[in-house]
Design a protein around this motif. Structure first.
Motif, PDB file in Angstrom:
ATOM      1  N   LEU A 158       0.839  -1.189   0.000  1.00 45.47           N
ATOM      2  CA  LEU A 158       0.000   0.000   0.000  1.00 45.47           C
ATOM      3  C   LEU A 158       0.877   1.244   0.000  1.00 45.47           C
ATOM      4  CD1 LEU A 158      -2.687  -0.981   2.665  1.00 45.47           C
ATOM      5  CD2 LEU A 158      -2.605  -1.532   0.224  1.00 45.47           C
ATOM      6  N   SER A 159       0.402   2.260  -0.688  1.00 46.80           N
ATOM      7  CA  SER A 159       1.086   3.544  -0.709  1.00 46.80           C
ATOM      8  C   SER A 159       0.122   4.627  -0.247  1.00 46.80           C
ATOM      9  CB  SER A 159       1.576   3.885  -2.121  1.00 46.80           C
ATOM     10  OG  SER A 159       2.487   2.924  -2.590  1.00 46.80           O
ATOM     11  N   CYS A 160       0.681   5.644   0.364  1.00 49.43           N
ATOM     12  CA  CYS A 160      -0.113   6.790   0.797  1.00 49.43           C
ATOM     13  C   CYS A 160       0.668   8.043   0.426  1.00 49.43           C
ATOM     14  CB  CYS A 160      -0.363   6.738   2.292  1.00 49.43           C
ATOM     15  SG  CYS A 160      -1.172   8.210   2.965  1.00 49.43           S
ATOM     16  N   ALA A 161       0.161   8.756  -0.566  1.00 45.57           N
ATOM     17  CA  ALA A 161       0.810   9.978  -1.020  1.00 45.57           C
ATOM     18  C   ALA A 161       0.207  11.174  -0.306  1.00 45.57           C
ATOM     19  CB  ALA A 161       0.640  10.125  -2.526  1.00 45.57           C
ATOM     20  N   ALA A 162       1.071  12.020   0.226  1.00 42.09           N
ATOM     21  CA  ALA A 162       0.616  13.162   1.000  1.00 42.09           C
ATOM     22  C   ALA A 162       0.980  14.471   0.320  1.00 42.09           C
ATOM     23  CB  ALA A 162       1.243  13.130   2.386  1.00 42.09           C
ATOM     24  N   SER A 163       0.083  15.425   0.442  1.00 44.13           N
ATOM     25  CA  SER A 163       0.386  16.779  -0.025  1.00 44.13           C
ATOM     26  C   SER A 163       0.945  17.567   1.152  1.00 44.13           C
ATOM     27  CB  SER A 163      -0.878  17.461  -0.536  1.00 44.13           C
ATOM     28  OG  SER A 163      -1.790  17.630   0.529  1.00 44.13           O
ATOM     29  N   GLY A 164       1.510  18.722   0.868  1.00 46.28           N
ATOM     30  CA  GLY A 164       1.978  19.561   1.970  1.00 46.28           C
ATOM     31  C   GLY A 164       3.465  19.498   2.168  1.00 46.28           C
ATOM     32  N   ARG A 165       4.041  20.605   2.555  1.00 45.84           N
ATOM     33  CA  ARG A 165       5.480  20.709   2.701  1.00 45.84           C
ATOM     34  C   ARG A 165       5.998  20.124   3.993  1.00 45.84           C
ATOM     35  NH1 ARG A 165       6.253  27.089   0.910  1.00 45.84           N
ATOM     36  NH2 ARG A 165       5.272  26.917  -1.143  1.00 45.84           N
ATOM     37  N   THR A 166       5.117  19.910   4.964  1.00 41.18           N
ATOM     38  CA  THR A 166       5.565  19.494   6.287  1.00 41.18           C
ATOM     39  C   THR A 166       5.364  18.015   6.530  1.00 41.18           C
ATOM     40  OG1 THR A 166       3.413  20.085   7.218  1.00 41.18           O
ATOM     41  CG2 THR A 166       5.150  21.756   7.281  1.00 41.18           C
ATOM     42  N   PHE A 167       5.281  17.236   5.462  1.00 37.97           N
ATOM     43  CA  PHE A 167       5.026  15.800   5.588  1.00 37.97           C
ATOM     44  C   PHE A 167       6.004  15.149   6.544  1.00 37.97           C
ATOM     45  CE2 PHE A 167       3.951  11.557   4.428  1.00 37.97           C
ATOM     46  CZ  PHE A 167       5.152  10.868   4.301  1.00 37.97           C
ATOM     47  N   SER A 168       7.276  15.518   6.443  1.00 39.21           N
ATOM     48  CA  SER A 168       8.304  14.829   7.219  1.00 39.21           C
ATOM     49  C   SER A 168       8.142  15.013   8.721  1.00 39.21           C
ATOM     50  CB  SER A 168       9.695  15.292   6.783  1.00 39.21           C
ATOM     51  OG  SER A 168       9.859  16.672   7.059  1.00 39.21           O
ATOM     52  N   THR A 169       7.391  16.009   9.140  1.00 43.34           N
ATOM     53  CA  THR A 169       7.236  16.263  10.569  1.00 43.34           C
ATOM     54  C   THR A 169       6.071  15.484  11.180  1.00 43.34           C
ATOM     55  OG1 THR A 169       5.740  18.146  10.261  1.00 43.34           O
ATOM     56  CG2 THR A 169       8.115  18.594  10.234  1.00 43.34           C
ATOM     57  N   TYR A 170       5.272  14.834  10.356  1.00 38.69           N
ATOM     58  CA  TYR A 170       4.101  14.119  10.851  1.00 38.69           C
ATOM     59  C   TYR A 170       4.411  12.671  11.198  1.00 38.69           C
ATOM     60  CZ  TYR A 170       0.887  17.875   9.591  1.00 38.69           C
ATOM     61  OH  TYR A 170       0.216  19.068   9.522  1.00 38.69           O
ATOM     62  N   TYR A 171       3.727  12.202  12.224  1.00 39.18           N
ATOM     63  CA  TYR A 171       3.674  10.774  12.466  1.00 39.18           C
ATOM     64  C   TYR A 171       2.685  10.199  11.448  1.00 39.18           C
ATOM     65  CZ  TYR A 171       5.912  11.873  16.884  1.00 39.18           C
ATOM     66  OH  TYR A 171       6.785  12.326  17.838  1.00 39.18           O
ATOM     67  N   MET A 172       3.085   9.158  10.775  1.00 35.69           N
ATOM     68  CA  MET A 172       2.248   8.562   9.738  1.00 35.69           C
ATOM     69  C   MET A 172       1.849   7.155  10.163  1.00 35.69           C
ATOM     70  SD  MET A 172       1.946  10.952   7.558  1.00 35.69           S
ATOM     71  CE  MET A 172       1.050   9.990   6.333  1.00 35.69           C
ATOM     72  N   ALA A 173       0.572   6.877  10.064  1.00 37.78           N
ATOM     73  CA  ALA A 173       0.070   5.593  10.550  1.00 37.78           C
ATOM     74  C   ALA A 173      -0.860   4.941   9.540  1.00 37.78           C
ATOM     75  CB  ALA A 173      -0.682   5.801  11.866  1.00 37.78           C
ATOM     76  N   TRP A 174      -1.021   3.658   9.729  1.00 37.15           N
ATOM     77  CA  TRP A 174      -2.022   2.883   8.997  1.00 37.15           C
ATOM     78  C   TRP A 174      -3.002   2.303  10.010  1.00 37.15           C
ATOM     79  CZ3 TRP A 174      -2.527   2.773   3.791  1.00 37.15           C
ATOM     80  CH2 TRP A 174      -1.426   3.161   3.017  1.00 37.15           C
ATOM     81  N   PHE A 175      -4.273   2.422   9.680  1.00 39.31           N
ATOM     82  CA  PHE A 175      -5.345   1.790  10.417  1.00 39.31           C
ATOM     83  C   PHE A 175      -6.127   0.921   9.439  1.00 39.31           C
ATOM     84  CE2 PHE A 175      -5.555   3.976  14.572  1.00 39.31           C
ATOM     85  CZ  PHE A 175      -4.639   4.994  14.358  1.00 39.31           C
ATOM     86  N   ARG A 176      -6.952   0.048   9.959  1.00 35.96           N
ATOM     87  CA  ARG A 176      -7.806  -0.756   9.084  1.00 35.96           C
ATOM     88  C   ARG A 176      -9.146  -0.994   9.754  1.00 35.96           C
ATOM     89  NH1 ARG A 176      -4.614  -6.607   9.323  1.00 35.96           N
ATOM     90  NH2 ARG A 176      -5.084  -7.102  11.511  1.00 35.96           N
ATOM     91  N   GLN A 177     -10.147  -1.214   8.912  1.00 30.17           N
ATOM     92  CA  GLN A 177     -11.485  -1.487   9.415  1.00 30.17           C
ATOM     93  C   GLN A 177     -12.099  -2.625   8.626  1.00 30.17           C
ATOM     94  OE1 GLN A 177     -14.132   1.897   9.520  1.00 30.17           O
ATOM     95  NE2 GLN A 177     -15.421   0.918  11.057  1.00 30.17           N
ATOM     96  N   ALA A 178     -12.328  -3.718   9.316  1.00 38.73           N
ATOM     97  CA  ALA A 178     -12.965  -4.881   8.714  1.00 38.73           C
ATOM     98  C   ALA A 178     -14.485  -4.715   8.807  1.00 38.73           C
ATOM     99  CB  ALA A 178     -12.529  -6.144   9.439  1.00 38.73           C
ATOM    100  N   PRO A 179     -15.227  -5.404   7.957  1.00 41.73           N
ATOM    101  CA  PRO A 179     -16.691  -5.289   7.986  1.00 41.73           C
ATOM    102  C   PRO A 179     -17.248  -5.618   9.361  1.00 41.73           C
ATOM    103  CG  PRO A 179     -15.991  -6.440   6.016  1.00 41.73           C
ATOM    104  CD  PRO A 179     -14.754  -6.280   6.863  1.00 41.73           C
TER     105      PRO A 179
END
Length: 121
Positions: free
Chosen positions: A20-41
Motif C-alpha cells: 500500500l502507498s499513501c501519497a501526502a500533499s503539503g510541505r511538512t510531511f516529514s514532521t508528521y507521524y504517519m500511521a495505517w489503520f484498518r477497518q474490517a466489515p
C-alpha cells in the motif's frame, strides 16, 4: 492542511503480498507521524502501524513479522508492505497523519479515503 491518497489495495490469495502507498500533499510531511489503520466489515477501526521521520516504528501484534511500514520523505509517501497475508487481514486500510506518537485514531488529524484489501482463503 494535509491531503492523503492511498493506493495499492486489491484482491490477493492467502499467503500473498501487497504494498500500500499513501501519497501526502503539503510541505511538512516529514514532521508528521504517519500511521495505517484498518477497518474490517462490522468491526471498529483498528491501529496497524505507525512511523516517524526518525525511523521509529510500531506494529500491532497481529501483523508483526509480516507487515513493514516505511516512508520516503522526499516523495511525501508512506508505504505498508504486507506479506503472508491472511483472510483476517481483509479490511479497508486507511492512512493517517498526526502530530503525536499514538495508536489511537482520535489523535490523528488527517485521513485518506481508504483502500480495500481482500484476502481470499
Amino acid at each position: 492542511q494535509v491531503q492523503l491518497v492511498e493506493s495499492g489495495g486489491g484482491l490477493v490469495q492467502a499467503g500473498g503480498s501487497l504494498r500500500l502507498s499513501c501519497a501526502a500533499s503539503g510541505r511538512t510531511f516529514s514532521t508528521y507521524y504517519m500511521a495505517w489503520f484498518r477497518q474490517a466489515p462490522g468491526k471498529e477501526r483498528e491501529f496497524v502501524s505507525v512511523t516517524w521521520m526518525g525511523g521509529s516504528t510500531l506494529y500491532t501484534d497481529s501483523v508483526k513479522g509480516r507487515f513493514t511500514i516505511s516512508r520516503d520523505n522526499a516523495k511525501n509517501t508512506v508505504y505498508l508492505q504486507m506479506n503472508k497475508l491472511r483472510p483476517e487481514d481483509t479490511a479497508v486500510y486507511y492512512c493517517a497523519a498526526g502530530s503525536v506518537w499514538s495508536t489511537v485514531q482520535r489523535n490523528y488529524d488527517y485521513w485518506g479515503q481508504g483502500t480495500q484489501v481482500t484476502v481470499s482463503s
